[in-house]
Design a protein around this motif. Structure first.
Motif, PDB file in Angstrom:
ATOM      1  N   LEU A  64      70.489 -19.711  24.291  1.00  0.00           N
ATOM      2  CA  LEU A  64      69.900 -18.966  25.472  1.00  0.00           C
ATOM      3  C   LEU A  64      68.728 -19.753  26.009  1.00  0.00           C
ATOM      4  O   LEU A  64      68.502 -19.474  27.353  1.00  0.00           O
ATOM      5  CB  LEU A  64      69.476 -17.436  24.586  1.00  0.00           C
ATOM      6  CG  LEU A  64      70.474 -16.555  24.387  1.00  0.00           C
ATOM      7  CD1 LEU A  64      69.762 -15.418  23.481  1.00  0.00           C
ATOM      8  CD2 LEU A  64      71.299 -16.299  25.682  1.00  0.00           C
ATOM      9  N   LEU A  65      67.976 -20.499  25.153  1.00  0.00           N
ATOM     10  CA  LEU A  65      66.828 -21.077  25.826  1.00  0.00           C
ATOM     11  C   LEU A  65      67.557 -22.163  26.955  1.00  0.00           C
ATOM     12  O   LEU A  65      66.742 -22.242  27.874  1.00  0.00           O
ATOM     13  CB  LEU A  65      66.000 -21.943  24.707  1.00  0.00           C
ATOM     14  CG  LEU A  65      65.133 -20.818  23.881  1.00  0.00           C
ATOM     15  CD1 LEU A  65      64.714 -21.494  22.488  1.00  0.00           C
ATOM     16  CD2 LEU A  65      64.006 -20.517  24.556  1.00  0.00           C
TER      17      LEU A  65
ATOM     18  N   LEU B 252      61.694 -11.615  18.728  1.00  0.00           N
ATOM     19  CA  LEU B 252      61.673 -12.911  18.346  1.00  0.00           C
ATOM     20  C   LEU B 252      62.389 -13.548  19.503  1.00  0.00           C
ATOM     21  O   LEU B 252      61.752 -14.750  20.254  1.00  0.00           O
ATOM     22  CB  LEU B 252      62.653 -13.300  17.099  1.00  0.00           C
ATOM     23  CG  LEU B 252      62.878 -14.909  16.964  1.00  0.00           C
ATOM     24  CD1 LEU B 252      61.570 -15.438  16.557  1.00  0.00           C
ATOM     25  CD2 LEU B 252      64.024 -15.291  16.024  1.00  0.00           C
ATOM     26  N   TYR B 253      63.389 -13.231  20.319  1.00  0.00           N
ATOM     27  CA  TYR B 253      63.880 -13.597  21.427  1.00  0.00           C
ATOM     28  C   TYR B 253      62.965 -13.803  22.392  1.00  0.00           C
ATOM     29  O   TYR B 253      62.936 -14.646  23.283  1.00  0.00           O
ATOM     30  CB  TYR B 253      65.428 -13.167  21.760  1.00  0.00           C
ATOM     31  CG  TYR B 253      66.466 -13.474  20.596  1.00  0.00           C
ATOM     32  CD1 TYR B 253      66.443 -14.000  19.300  1.00  0.00           C
ATOM     33  CD2 TYR B 253      67.657 -13.522  21.382  1.00  0.00           C
ATOM     34  CE1 TYR B 253      67.452 -14.364  18.658  1.00  0.00           C
ATOM     35  CE2 TYR B 253      69.013 -14.041  20.555  1.00  0.00           C
ATOM     36  CZ  TYR B 253      68.680 -14.413  19.343  1.00  0.00           C
ATOM     37  OH  TYR B 253      70.008 -14.820  18.849  1.00  0.00           O
TER      38      TYR B 253
ATOM     39  N   ASP C 293      52.827 -23.523  16.874  1.00  0.00           N
ATOM     40  CA  ASP C 293      53.098 -22.165  16.733  1.00  0.00           C
ATOM     41  C   ASP C 293      54.512 -21.704  17.456  1.00  0.00           C
ATOM     42  O   ASP C 293      54.772 -20.507  17.353  1.00  0.00           O
ATOM     43  CB  ASP C 293      51.910 -21.535  17.815  1.00  0.00           C
ATOM     44  CG  ASP C 293      50.716 -21.145  16.855  1.00  0.00           C
ATOM     45  OD1 ASP C 293      50.830 -21.286  15.768  1.00  0.00           O
ATOM     46  OD2 ASP C 293      49.700 -21.171  17.640  1.00  0.00           O
ATOM     47  N   LEU C 294      55.144 -22.586  17.969  1.00  0.00           N
ATOM     48  CA  LEU C 294      56.435 -22.061  18.742  1.00  0.00           C
ATOM     49  C   LEU C 294      57.493 -21.688  17.640  1.00  0.00           C
ATOM     50  O   LEU C 294      57.681 -22.335  16.490  1.00  0.00           O
ATOM     51  CB  LEU C 294      57.007 -23.296  19.744  1.00  0.00           C
ATOM     52  CG  LEU C 294      56.121 -23.492  20.779  1.00  0.00           C
ATOM     53  CD1 LEU C 294      56.889 -24.731  21.533  1.00  0.00           C
ATOM     54  CD2 LEU C 294      56.078 -22.247  21.745  1.00  0.00           C
ATOM     55  N   PRO C 295      58.422 -20.906  17.739  1.00  0.00           N
ATOM     56  CA  PRO C 295      59.747 -20.642  16.880  1.00  0.00           C
ATOM     57  C   PRO C 295      60.360 -22.102  16.888  1.00  0.00           C
ATOM     58  O   PRO C 295      60.486 -22.799  17.863  1.00  0.00           O
ATOM     59  CB  PRO C 295      60.387 -19.594  17.587  1.00  0.00           C
ATOM     60  CG  PRO C 295      59.446 -19.012  18.697  1.00  0.00           C
ATOM     61  CD  PRO C 295      58.423 -20.193  18.931  1.00  0.00           C
ATOM     62  N   ALA C 296      61.143 -22.164  15.778  1.00  0.00           N
ATOM     63  CA  ALA C 296      61.848 -23.496  15.530  1.00  0.00           C
ATOM     64  C   ALA C 296      62.925 -23.373  16.558  1.00  0.00           C
ATOM     65  O   ALA C 296      63.179 -24.858  17.071  1.00  0.00           O
ATOM     66  CB  ALA C 296      62.507 -23.102  14.165  1.00  0.00           C
ATOM     67  N   GLU C 297      63.629 -22.591  16.976  1.00  0.00           N
ATOM     68  CA  GLU C 297      64.437 -22.660  18.111  1.00  0.00           C
ATOM     69  C   GLU C 297      63.847 -23.503  19.482  1.00  0.00           C
ATOM     70  O   GLU C 297      64.568 -24.053  20.071  1.00  0.00           O
ATOM     71  CB  GLU C 297      65.146 -21.338  18.450  1.00  0.00           C
ATOM     72  CG  GLU C 297      65.916 -20.942  17.458  1.00  0.00           C
ATOM     73  CD  GLU C 297      65.296 -20.126  16.012  1.00  0.00           C
ATOM     74  OE1 GLU C 297      63.864 -20.016  16.363  1.00  0.00           O
ATOM     75  OE2 GLU C 297      65.758 -19.783  15.135  1.00  0.00           O
TER      76      GLU C 297
END
Ligand code: CTP
Length: 398
Positions: free
Chosen positions: A260-261, A284-285, A319-323
């Protein structure tokens, strides 16, 4: 066993749909779809009682879903014929024969059945040459109006093309393009489009499917916020090879979110907001998509201009999500990618001696101040400035 109960209840029972297709292909599939010539709902109730299964009935469609105690799910349906009052509507359902039930389905390869009663057990029922199409690798509709009645079948068809390495029969492809040109996909409800779209993300060849649907002009019709450029397609194709090494550093990872990113690569902040509203993504998304959209320019500038230390990268993307980090790796050039990889390597080998408990003993209360202190120790450790527990303790005390 289901067949024996069919004999007892005097109804003809068949296994149908994707399971038959995959059985013939020798591919595992645990989705059990059963069609009953007769009263499917009563038969489902009998099965539920016998197998102590939970049952959910959909009276309007004469179908039921059984949830067996061992986790198996069985869909039971009354053989039916369907007609559509207008294109892309939900079908009106009437009881019918097995042949009619198979004929209303999407593709010949999905329109086969296997008998379950004692006298037909294991016999393949193949009215529409599904087995031959399966052997030749052809995705073919059963009737001209198949896509008019259910345009989401276009997405299903392309999904099967790339899942099995099949091809779409030319006439079927022509029908698909005609249905798209007539604007029928736009008539489908958003929830059904989303459902089909999510199924694509679960496929191994998701990039090829998304590319093929782009070539057919699908995306701008249904999700105009996404610009699926050549660059986006290239990034999508890079996900699997990148995945194989990043998962060593960043686990667990949600592949859907990475895709999605990438799909949102060209989106403005406004478009991200619209997509978040439309899809009602999880928190989260939403947060990953928004954080990347708001910060990516700044992050790339810093990654490009400074020769950042691991702690500098931590401040930037820690701080960013792993994805979101996987997305950044995908869109980075070689140099930026190396900087991120160095950071991940340092982070992977990082073992903090002190914890929140130690800070509590020093009188620091859990909260932002504690996080700040731990982050500072982590940064010093990432850059190799603190080695031992004693170093860390001295640092926090100071
Ligand atoms: N079906 C259909 N039209 C659709 C969806 C489903 O005709 N739009 C029929 C097909 O015969 C299909 C069956 O319903 O085989 C079961 O649907 P589903 O479980 O969604 O699909 P599968 O074919 O099992 O596909 P998958 O392997 O992706 O689960």
């Amino acid at each position: 066993q289901i067949g024996s109960y069919g004999d007892r209840e005097c109804v003809r029972v068949y296994l149908v749909g994707g399971l038959v297709r995959d059985l013939l292909l020798g591919i595992p599939n645990v989705d059990l779809d059963v069609v009953v010539e007769g009263d499917g709902l009563s038969f489902a109730r009998v099965l539920a009682e016998t197998f102590r299964a939970k049952i959910s009935l959909h009276e309007k469609f004469s179908t039921a879903t059984l949830y067996l105690p061992d986790g198996l799910k069985v869909d039971v349906a009354t053989a039916r014929t369907e007609y559509y009052e207008f294109p892309a509507a939900l079908p009106v359902v009437e009881t019918g024969s097995l042949k009619q039930d198979l004929y209303r389905r999407d593709f010949t390869i999905n329109a086969m059945a296997v008998g379950l009663n004692q006298d037909t057990r294991g016999h393949l029922v193949d009215f529409f040459c599904g087995k031959s199409d399966l052997e030749q690798g052809i995705i073919k509709v059963l009737y001209n109006l198949s896509f008019v009645e259910d345009p989401t079948r276009i997405m299903r068809g392309i999904r099967f093309v790339h899942r099995y390495g099949f091809r779409m029969e030319p006439e079927t492809k022509k029908f698909a393009l005609q249905a798209l040109e007539q604007g029928l996909m736009e008539k489908v409800s958003f929830s059904r489009l989303k459902e089909e779209f999510m199924l694509i993300l679960h496929e191994e060849n998701f990039a090829l499917i998304l590319e093929n649907l782009k070539e057919m002009g699908l995306w701008e019709r249904i999700f105009p916020e996404w610009t699926i450029s050549e660059e986006v397609i290239k990034l999508l194709k890079e996900i699997p090879p990148t995945w194989s090494w990043v998962k060593e550093y960043l686990a667990p990872l949600d592949l859907n979110l990475v895709i999605l990113l990438v799909l949102c690569h060209h989106c403005s902040e406004m478009q991200i907001r619209t997509l978040n509203e439309k899809f009602s993504w999880s928190k989260l998304y939403r947060s990953a998509l928004e954080k990347i959209s708001w910060n990516k320019e700044r992050i790339f500038q810093e990654l490009a201009t400074n020769s950042l230390s691991p702690s500098g990268v931590f401040s930037l993307i820690g701080d960013l999500p792993a994805e979101a980090i996987v997305y950044l790796i995908l869109v980075s050039d070689c140099r930026q990618r190396k900087v991120i990889r160095n950071y991940l390597e340092a982070k992977k080998n990082l073992f903090m001696h002190i914890s929140g408990e130690d800070l509590k003993c020093l009188g620091v209360k859990p909260g932002p101040r504690m996080k700040q202190l731990l982050d500072r120790v982590r940064k010093e450790r990432l850059d190799g400035n603190l080695i031992s527990r004693a170093d860390e303790m001295t640092y926090v005390k100071a």
